[in-house]
Each structure stands twice: as structure tokens, then as C-alpha cells.
Design an enzyme around this catalytic site. Structure first.
Site, PDB file in Angstrom:
ATOM      1  N   ASN A 211       0.839  -1.202   0.000  1.00  0.00           N
ATOM      2  CA  ASN A 211       0.000   0.000   0.000  1.00  0.00           C
ATOM      3  C   ASN A 211       0.872   1.248   0.000  1.00  0.00           C
ATOM      4  OD1 ASN A 211       0.547   0.783   2.851  1.00  0.00           O
ATOM      5  ND2 ASN A 211      -0.399  -1.214   3.219  1.00  0.00           N
ATOM      6  N   ASP A 288      -4.241  -6.326   5.094  1.00  0.00           N
ATOM      7  CA  ASP A 288      -5.262  -7.158   5.739  1.00  0.00           C
ATOM      8  C   ASP A 288      -5.188  -8.599   5.232  1.00  0.00           C
ATOM      9  OD1 ASP A 288      -6.320  -5.131   7.270  1.00  0.00           O
ATOM     10  OD2 ASP A 288      -7.621  -4.412   5.650  1.00  0.00           O
ATOM     11  N   LYS A 298       8.817 -17.206 -10.484  1.00  0.00           N
ATOM     12  CA  LYS A 298       8.059 -16.085 -11.044  1.00  0.00           C
ATOM     13  C   LYS A 298       6.883 -16.607 -11.880  1.00  0.00           C
ATOM     14  CE  LYS A 298       8.450 -12.148 -14.066  1.00  0.00           C
ATOM     15  NZ  LYS A 298       9.214 -11.495 -15.109  1.00  0.00           N
ATOM     16  N   PRO A 316      -2.869 -11.779  10.373  1.00  0.00           N
ATOM     17  CA  PRO A 316      -3.188 -11.586  11.791  1.00  0.00           C
ATOM     18  C   PRO A 316      -3.480 -10.122  12.091  1.00  0.00           C
ATOM     19  CG  PRO A 316      -0.832 -11.977  11.475  1.00  0.00           C
ATOM     20  CD  PRO A 316      -1.485 -12.221  10.148  1.00  0.00           C
ATOM     21  N   ASP A 317      -4.329  -9.872  13.086  1.00  0.00           N
ATOM     22  CA  ASP A 317      -4.639  -8.506  13.511  1.00  0.00           C
ATOM     23  C   ASP A 317      -3.689  -8.164  14.663  1.00  0.00           C
ATOM     24  OD1 ASP A 317      -5.681  -6.194  14.644  1.00  0.00           O
ATOM     25  OD2 ASP A 317      -7.716  -6.691  14.006  1.00  0.00           O
ATOM     26  N   ILE A 318      -2.613  -7.442  14.329  1.00  0.00           N
ATOM     27  CA  ILE A 318      -1.531  -7.244  15.303  1.00  0.00           C
ATOM     28  C   ILE A 318      -2.012  -6.446  16.505  1.00  0.00           C
ATOM     29  CG2 ILE A 318       0.790  -6.300  15.642  1.00  0.00           C
ATOM     30  CD1 ILE A 318       1.257  -6.709  12.616  1.00  0.00           C
ATOM     31  N   VAL A 319      -2.678  -5.323  16.247  1.00  0.00           N
ATOM     32  CA  VAL A 319      -3.047  -4.435  17.353  1.00  0.00           C
ATOM     33  C   VAL A 319      -4.094  -5.093  18.257  1.00  0.00           C
ATOM     34  CG1 VAL A 319      -4.808  -3.072  16.129  1.00  0.00           C
ATOM     35  CG2 VAL A 319      -3.503  -2.029  17.956  1.00  0.00           C
ATOM     36  N   PHE A 334      -4.365   3.368  14.865  1.00  0.00           N
ATOM     37  CA  PHE A 334      -4.562   4.400  13.844  1.00  0.00           C
ATOM     38  C   PHE A 334      -5.583   3.894  12.843  1.00  0.00           C
ATOM     39  CE2 PHE A 334      -1.485   7.951  13.915  1.00  0.00           C
ATOM     40  CZ  PHE A 334      -0.915   7.661  15.140  1.00  0.00           C
ATOM     41  N   LYS A 352     -11.674  -3.393  19.021  1.00  0.00           N
ATOM     42  CA  LYS A 352     -10.329  -3.921  19.308  1.00  0.00           C
ATOM     43  C   LYS A 352      -9.863  -3.583  20.723  1.00  0.00           C
ATOM     44  CE  LYS A 352      -9.021  -4.014  14.477  1.00  0.00           C
ATOM     45  NZ  LYS A 352      -7.949  -3.947  13.502  1.00  0.00           N
TER      46      LYS A 352
END
Ligand SMILES: Cc1cc2nc3c(=O)[nH]c(=O)nc-3n(C[C@H](O)[C@H](O)[C@H](O)COP(=O)(O)O)c2cc1C
Length: 416
Positions: A211, A288, A298, A316-319, A334, A352
Site C-alpha cells: 500500500n 489485511d 516467477k 493476523p490482527d496485530i493491534v 490508527f 479492538k
């Protein structure tokens, strides 16, 4: 200590006093310490030293006029005020000091002063009798009450032959005092772990999904936390940024690498200083999803393949993982959104179980991912509702300092 001035933006206001010539040396010394300097001169100041000299020394066009359409098209007075990390008036004449006290905005310097939310300082310089006059002394009390830093004045023989208080401090003394303005103890004794930048999720050995995150906000926060006295571990995805002073940096690539590094760093922080003294700030734009499989070789373009399908699996959702720990640090998340920003942010705060969330609208071209500026709204749980702080558009460094203050407030209201 002068290293605190590295990359700091000093807006220097020069007024019409005999000591104006000394600001030429002051600008050099500030730049030697790594600061960027923009100069505003009053009309009287230009009678004592030329803008050309200060332009050559600062490396920037000197600002002199408030009502100049050309100047406003380049860096207007509000932009200049927002640009500054510190607004220093040196030398500060009795006249300008009086106008600052009154809130007068009749030239560029005084207008920028009113429009500037950054730290402010004045270094008075005038004849000793002007300094001792009750009008000037009252003005100094007013400035002090507004938490304006006062540098000096020094005492000794004056240009006019008088002896007494009113001399401009020496440039190196002023530089040291400027550096002191960036010292803070808001996070002394805390250990802060910050994730920053994007992650890269490999598709095959040469391609990845990622991103637009530049990492600038996370790096600015790492710097502001270190400046405020915290020990800082910065877990950085692939970014093109220098490591801030006094920050331990760990580079990672994928979301799963980032999770492992964050979990470990938080465990270390909690072991070192205890959960109540630890903070986790999740600024990273973690992907995500990642490709379910990474091709070993390749992926080639097939003649018959007008479409190919990439299957993605959730990262995984780190926070959320760190916020769900039994021994948890204070957790700040954030949210970078393109629409319904506040609603998404408040939902994320509750879902969360975060202690704070800072959100910004990345659909705005003037702030967000690649920009040097940002504007944010911060929410935190408060009773049955949420507390809220709106941080107006400013440099990411300035926003970072305001976020540090909000963090320190949350830590102390949590009794830590
Ligand atoms: C030769 C000379 C030297 C001056 N030195 C000072 C000074 O050191 N400090 C001061 O407050 N005013 C000094 N003044 C008076 C200021 O120049 C005057 O008050 C002017 O309006 C200040 O404008 P400013 O504050 O917009 O720059 C001096 C004036 C002259 C003619």
C-alpha cells in the site's frame, strides 16, 4: 543536546534593533545544529541588516511582507506559521514585544505569531532603560504567563555605551536554549513500541501486494516519543526513511514478520518496565490479506490467460492481539480511511479494545500517506461515550508531539 534541533523547523523573527546583525551568526549556528530556518523580518529590521544576507545564510527566501500576493502564492503567512516547530523572535525589540502582548497583527511577524500554535520564544535586546521601563517589564510578565520562553537578556556594556541588562544573548547560548525547548519528560520511564510503514505480501519471488504508506507518521511519533524521554522500539516495514535519534529500529517485510517483531518487542518492554509503563502504537498500514500461496518461481504470463485468480487469506490482527493480552500495554491504534472516517474509527476503538485511536481521512490530497502534513481526530473511551481531540493540519512532527501529549494524559489518567 544540540542534536535535538536536527530537522527542527525554526521560524526566526528578526526585529529592528542594533543586535539584528547577530542573527546572521545565529542562523548559521542553528543550521550547523541541523535545524531548518525560515526568516521573517520587520520593516525596521531591514534597516539594520539586509534580507539578502539572511537569505544567503538561511538558504530560504526571507519573508518581509504581509500583503504581498506573490509571497502569499509561495509560502503564505498561515503556511509559514504551521511550518514552524519553534517560532523564535531574536532580537526582540521593545516595540515588537509590546505588539505581541497586545495581540496586534499589523505586519507579517506579528500576524504569523498569532497564527502559530508551535512553541514560541523571544530573545529581548534593547537599551537597559527601555528594558527596565515598567511597560516592558509588564509585557514580559504577560508573555511569561502565556508560557512563551524568554531567552535572556544578558547584561554588560551596550552598543549605546550604557551598562546594564538588555543585551542579546550570544548566538550559541540562544541555540542551546532552542534545543532545550524540545526536551520533554512526558514519557520518561516508559517503553514505547511503534509499528510503522506498509507491509509487503509476496505473490512470487519478484512481486508483492502493498500500500501507499510512507511510514512518515510512525517515524515522527518515534522521534517525538524519544524526545519526550521514552525508550523507543520502532518496527518498520519497507520505507525510505532515516532512523530517528535514540530509537531502536527493527526492519520487517510482511505482516507476519511485523506481528512477530511487535509481539516480541512488547513482551520485552513489559518485562523491562511493567505493563503500566509500556505503550504500543500501531501506525503501520498492515496488509489485511496476503496471497494464500507464494509461488516459488516467477509467475509467467500465459498466452491463453486473460485472467488469473489470486486467492488471499487474512493476515493476523496485530493491534487487536496485543490489546487482548492479559498484561497489556496502553494501546493506541490508527485508522486511515477514505470515507465515514469517524464512525469506522470509533467502531475500531471499541471492537479492538484500544485505549486511543487516531484517525485521518486519506482521501484528502493535502494530508495522509505521502504528505509531510497531517490532521487527525483522536478518540478514547470515556465513561459511556468517547473523549475527543481534533488536531488541526500541521507538520507530522507537530502532530506527533500533540499525540505524545494525549498519550501522556491517558497514561496519567490510567494512574500509571
Ligand atoms: C540605531 C537604532 C538602534 C535601535 N536599537 C534598538 C534596540 O536594540 N532595541 C529596541 O527595542 N529598539 C531599538 N531601536 C528602536 C526600534 O528600531 C524601533 O522601536 C522600531 O519601531 C522597532 O520596530 P520593530 O519592532 O517592528 O522591528 C533602535 C533604533 C535605532 C535608530
Amino acid at each position: 543536546m544540540l542534536a535535538r534541533l536536527s530537522q527542527k523547523r525554526i521560524l526566526l523573527g528578526v526585529t529592528g534593533g542594533i543586535a539584528a546583525y547577530k542573527c546572521a551568526d545565529l542562523i548559521r549556528r542553528l543550521r550547523d545544529a541541523g535545524a531548518e530556518v525560515q526568516v521573517i523580518m520587520t520593516a525596521a529590521a531591514q534597516e539594520f541588516i539586509t534580507p539578502l544576507t539572511l537569505q544567503a545564510l538561511s538558504g530560504n527566501t526571507v519573508h518581509t511582507d504581509l500583503l504581498d500576493p506573490k509571497a502569499e502564492a509561495a509560502m503564505g503567512h498561515i503556511e509559514l506559521a504551521r511550518w514552524a516547530d519553534l517560532f523564535l523572535v531574536a532580537p526582540a525589540s521593545a516595540d515588537t514585544i509590546a505588539r505581541l502582548c497586545q495581540g496586534v497583527a499589523n505586519d507579517l511577524l506579528t500576524t504569523c505569531w498569532l497564527a502559530c500554535g508551535a512553541r514560541k520564544a523571544v530573545a529581548p535586546a534593547m537599551n537597559q532603560q527601555m528594558w527596565l521601563d515598567p511597560a516592558t517589564q509588564n509585557n514580559m510578565i504577560t508573555l511569561q504567563a502565556r508560557e512563551i520562553a524568554i531567552f535572556g537578556p544578558g547584561s554588560g556594556v551596550q552598543a549605546c555605551g550604557d551598562v546594564g541588562a538588555g543585551r542579546l544573548l550570544e548566538p550559541l547560548e540562544i541555540v542551546a536554549l532552542c534545543a532545550e525547548q524540545f526536551a520533554s519528560h512526558a514519557l520518561t520511564g516508559r517503553h514505547v513500541v511503534i509499528s510503522a510503514g506498509p507491509t509487503r505480501e509476496a505473490v512470487d519471488p519478484v512481486r508483492y501486494l502493498s500500500n501507499h504508506s510512507s511510514g512518515k507518521m510512525g517515524f515522527a511519533l518515534a522521534e517525538a516519543c524519544a524526545e519526550a524521554g521514552a525508550r523507543v522500539t520502532l518496527i518498520a516495514g519497507p520505507v525510505n526513511l532515516a532512523t530517528p535519534d535514540r530509537v531502536q529500529r527493527i526492519d520487517v517485510v510482511s505482516a507476519r514478520d511485523m506481528q512477530a517483531a511487535c509481539e516480541l518487542a512488547v513482551t520485552d518492554a513489559v518485562a523491562a518496565v511493567g505493563a503500566e509503563q509500556s505503550v504500543f502504537i500501531a501506525t503501520a498500514a498492515v496488509a489485511d490479506y496476503r496471497p494464500a500461496q507464494v509461488a516459488e518461481q516467477k509467475i509467467k504470463k500465459g498466452d491463453k490467460d486473460d485472467e488469473i485468480t489470486l486467492t488471499l487469506v487474512k493476515n493476523p490482527d496485530i493491534v487487536a492481539g496485543i490489546a487482548a493480552r492479559a498484561e497489556r500495554p496502553l494501546v493506541m491504534g490508527f485508522a486511515a480511511e477514505t470515507h465515514a472516517v469517524e464512525a469506522y474509527a470509533q467502531d475500531k476503538l471499541a471492537r479492538k479494545k484500544l485505549d486511543l485511536i487516531a484517525c485521518n481521512d486519506v482521501s484528502r490530497a493535502d494530508i495522509g500517506f505521502q504528505s509531510d502534513d497531517n490532521a487527525m481526530t483522536v478518540f478514547w473511551p470515556m465513561g459511556d461515550g468517547v473523549g475527543r481531540a481534533d488536531l488541526a493540519k500541521a507538520s507530522k512532527a507537530q502532530i506527533a508531539r500533540q499525540l505524545v501529549q494525549l498519550l501522556a494524559d491517558r497514561l496519567s489518567s490510567a494512574g500509571a
